[in-house]
Every structure is written in C-alpha cells, then in structure tokens.
Scaffold this motif. Structure first.
Motif, mmCIF file in Angstrom:
data_model
loop_
_atom_site.group_PDB
_atom_site.id
_atom_site.type_symbol
_atom_site.label_atom_id
_atom_site.label_comp_id
_atom_site.label_asym_id
_atom_site.label_seq_id
_atom_site.Cartn_x
_atom_site.Cartn_y
_atom_site.Cartn_z
ATOM 1 N N PRO A 40 1.017 -1.258 -0.387
ATOM 2 C CA PRO A 40 -0.139 -0.187 0.410
ATOM 3 C C PRO A 40 1.303 1.419 -0.160
ATOM 4 O O PRO A 40 0.451 2.494 -0.270
ATOM 5 C CB PRO A 40 -0.529 0.117 1.322
ATOM 6 C CG PRO A 40 -1.215 -1.491 1.440
ATOM 7 C CD PRO A 40 0.560 -1.770 0.581
ATOM 8 N N THR A 41 2.351 0.932 0.291
ATOM 9 C CA THR A 41 2.604 2.518 0.699
ATOM 10 C C THR A 41 3.578 2.914 -0.471
ATOM 11 O O THR A 41 3.396 4.120 -1.161
ATOM 12 C CB THR A 41 3.747 2.249 1.386
ATOM 13 O OG1 THR A 41 3.623 2.388 2.431
ATOM 14 C CG2 THR A 41 5.214 3.593 1.838
ATOM 15 N N ARG A 44 0.044 4.790 -2.703
ATOM 16 C CA ARG A 44 0.160 5.577 -1.973
ATOM 17 C C ARG A 44 0.962 6.613 -1.791
ATOM 18 O O ARG A 44 0.769 7.399 -2.886
ATOM 19 C CB ARG A 44 -0.076 5.840 -0.500
ATOM 20 C CG ARG A 44 -1.493 5.255 -0.414
ATOM 21 C CD ARG A 44 -2.366 5.699 -1.654
ATOM 22 N NE ARG A 44 -3.675 5.438 -0.119
ATOM 23 C CZ ARG A 44 -4.792 5.735 -0.867
ATOM 24 N NH1 ARG A 44 -4.929 6.352 -1.481
ATOM 25 N NH2 ARG A 44 -6.016 5.863 -0.395
ATOM 26 N N CYS A 61 -7.497 -4.396 6.755
ATOM 27 C CA CYS A 61 -7.606 -3.792 8.340
ATOM 28 C C CYS A 61 -8.804 -3.932 9.198
ATOM 29 O O CYS A 61 -9.589 -4.391 8.610
ATOM 30 C CB CYS A 61 -7.855 -2.111 7.907
ATOM 31 S SG CYS A 61 -6.252 -1.180 7.572
ATOM 32 N N THR A 79 -3.367 -3.129 4.229
ATOM 33 C CA THR A 79 -2.605 -1.645 5.100
ATOM 34 C C THR A 79 -0.979 -2.611 4.759
ATOM 35 O O THR A 79 -1.429 -4.087 5.375
ATOM 36 C CB THR A 79 -2.680 -1.068 6.891
ATOM 37 O OG1 THR A 79 -1.472 -0.404 6.533
ATOM 38 C CG2 THR A 79 -2.793 -2.459 7.615
ATOM 39 N N ASP A 80 0.239 -1.603 5.166
ATOM 40 C CA ASP A 80 1.227 -2.906 5.027
ATOM 41 C C ASP A 80 1.820 -2.018 6.614
ATOM 42 O O ASP A 80 2.735 -1.350 6.617
ATOM 43 C CB ASP A 80 2.351 -2.043 4.262
ATOM 44 C CG ASP A 80 2.346 -0.173 3.658
ATOM 45 O OD1 ASP A 80 1.901 -0.323 4.577
ATOM 46 O OD2 ASP A 80 2.896 -0.749 3.008
ATOM 47 N N ARG A 81 0.807 -1.716 7.309
ATOM 48 C CA ARG A 81 1.399 -0.966 8.920
ATOM 49 C C ARG A 81 1.668 0.519 8.522
ATOM 50 O O ARG A 81 1.925 1.296 9.498
ATOM 51 C CB ARG A 81 1.972 -1.550 9.712
ATOM 52 C CG ARG A 81 1.507 -3.505 9.763
ATOM 53 C CD ARG A 81 0.708 -3.196 11.152
ATOM 54 N NE ARG A 81 0.569 -4.529 11.373
ATOM 55 C CZ ARG A 81 -0.542 -5.199 11.517
ATOM 56 N NH1 ARG A 81 -1.715 -4.698 11.084
ATOM 57 N NH2 ARG A 81 -0.314 -6.441 11.609
ATOM 58 N N ARG A 83 0.785 2.765 5.160
ATOM 59 C CA ARG A 83 -0.404 3.194 4.512
ATOM 60 C C ARG A 83 -1.756 1.997 4.599
ATOM 61 O O ARG A 83 -1.056 0.931 4.308
ATOM 62 C CB ARG A 83 -0.062 3.723 3.290
ATOM 63 C CG ARG A 83 0.917 5.053 3.275
ATOM 64 C CD ARG A 83 1.160 6.606 2.887
ATOM 65 N NE ARG A 83 1.605 7.226 3.371
ATOM 66 C CZ ARG A 83 2.588 7.587 2.325
ATOM 67 N NH1 ARG A 83 3.276 6.740 1.860
ATOM 68 N NH2 ARG A 83 3.649 8.833 3.008
ATOM 69 N N GLN A 84 -2.389 2.478 4.042
ATOM 70 C CA GLN A 84 -3.660 1.794 3.554
ATOM 71 C C GLN A 84 -3.831 1.884 2.450
ATOM 72 O O GLN A 84 -4.330 3.037 1.882
ATOM 73 C CB GLN A 84 -4.618 1.654 4.266
ATOM 74 C CG GLN A 84 -5.984 3.115 4.785
ATOM 75 C CD GLN A 84 -6.860 2.735 5.458
ATOM 76 O OE1 GLN A 84 -7.307 1.664 6.235
ATOM 77 N NE2 GLN A 84 -7.371 3.885 5.637
ATOM 78 N N SER A 146 -1.861 1.494 12.074
ATOM 79 C CA SER A 146 -1.826 0.056 10.957
ATOM 80 C C SER A 146 -3.672 0.843 9.696
ATOM 81 O O SER A 146 -3.223 0.811 8.973
ATOM 82 C CB SER A 146 -2.738 -1.154 11.502
ATOM 83 O OG SER A 146 -3.222 -1.170 12.300
ATOM 84 N N CYS A 147 -4.454 1.469 10.509
ATOM 85 C CA CYS A 147 -5.595 1.842 9.177
ATOM 86 C C CYS A 147 -5.548 2.966 9.391
ATOM 87 O O CYS A 147 -6.444 3.762 8.626
ATOM 88 C CB CYS A 147 -6.157 0.757 10.085
ATOM 89 S SG CYS A 147 -5.760 -0.686 9.439
ATOM 90 N N ASN A 150 -3.467 7.301 5.536
ATOM 91 C CA ASN A 150 -3.850 7.454 3.908
ATOM 92 C C ASN A 150 -2.132 7.307 3.090
ATOM 93 O O ASN A 150 -1.607 6.770 2.757
ATOM 94 C CB ASN A 150 -4.540 7.616 3.671
ATOM 95 C CG ASN A 150 -6.315 7.289 4.190
ATOM 96 O OD1 ASN A 150 -6.109 6.337 4.258
ATOM 97 N ND2 ASN A 150 -6.926 8.323 4.266
#
Length: 150
Positions: A40-41, A44, A61, A79-81, A83-84, A146-147, A150
């Motif tokens: 997710p990072t 984003r 999440c 999430t990857d802890r 971003r989501q 984690s969630c 963004n």
C-alpha cells in the motif's frame, strides 16, 4: 566460396535470425503477463503506474470490511502498517479471509481504489511475501498507526 558453404552460411544466418525473433517474441509475451507485488505504501507514494495490472499485498484493516447485503460486493482496506489502500471486490472470498489476516489481491487501481479481480488469503504470516513482510516491519518500527494513515 563454393555453393555448399554458401548454402550452409545462409542456413546458419537464417537460424540465428529466427532464434532471435523467437526469443524477442517470448520475452515480450512474458513481460505482458507479469504481475508485480506492491505494498500500500508503494501504491500511495506513486511508485506503481496507475494503469498497470499488479498484486497488492498486506493485511486487512480491522473494522474496514463492508459487505452489501444480498450481493457479493465487498469493500475493505489493506495496510502495510504504514499506509492503507481501499479495495473493492465482487465475488466469493476465501474461507480464510477476515480482518487482520494477510491477503494478496490482483487487479488495477481505479478512482483511488483498488479493483480486485482475485483475492488470496494467507492463514499464517509466516508465508507472507518477503517485500510485504519487510514493509510491515518498517511500519511497526516507525510506530505508525496501521489503519489510520492514508
């Protein structure tokens, strides 16, 4: 150069050219079918081309799963802890799918949401892809939420 040698030379040249063309076509075909795994990072921060087909890996999440009553339509966040990314999927989810489990979804980004064509759930984070595990370890080390991010 005698005719036999000339014929052999042409045969070798044609064979090498045919092998080169076949190799190029195989390489192009394989590249079109590749589906890279991203976190997710990475999504984003713009490291993933918007129109590309890729796999999204992370953890579902807590509290993000929303099902439309009477349909197979589901929305959730991965999430990857750090971003989501919101995910939309229409279909039957694996039995192991639940909040807090690792998943890998295949699809494309559309309107800032990941449209998944396939969702695979992992029953144990021991089998998590190396890239996702490393990204999650960085997120935990950074003490990020984690969630919520963004």
């Amino acid at each position: 150069m005698n005719p036999t040698r000339k014929r052999r030379l042409w045969f070798v040249v044609l064979f090498v050219l045919a092998a080169g063309v076949a190799g190029a076509l195989i390489t192009l075909a394989l590249q079109e079918n590749l589906s890279y795994l991203h976190t997710p990072t990475e999504v984003r921060t713009g490291k993933v081309p918007i129109d590309s087909h890729f796999r999204l890996g992370g953890v579902v999440c807590e509290g993000s799963v929303q099902r439309k009553s009477g349909t197979l339509d589901i929305h959730f966040a991965v999430t990857d802890r750090v971003r989501q990314v919101p995910v939309h999927y229409v279909g039957i989810l694996p039995d192991m799918f639940k909040e807090g489990t690792s998943i890998i979804a295949t699809g494309t980004m559309h309107d800032n949401e990941f449209d998944a064509e396939q969702v695979l759930a992992k029953h144990d984070e021991t089998y998590m892809p190396k890239e996702v595990a490393e990204a999650m370890a960085k997120g935990i080390a950074m003490h990020t939420h984690s969630c919520g991010a963004n």
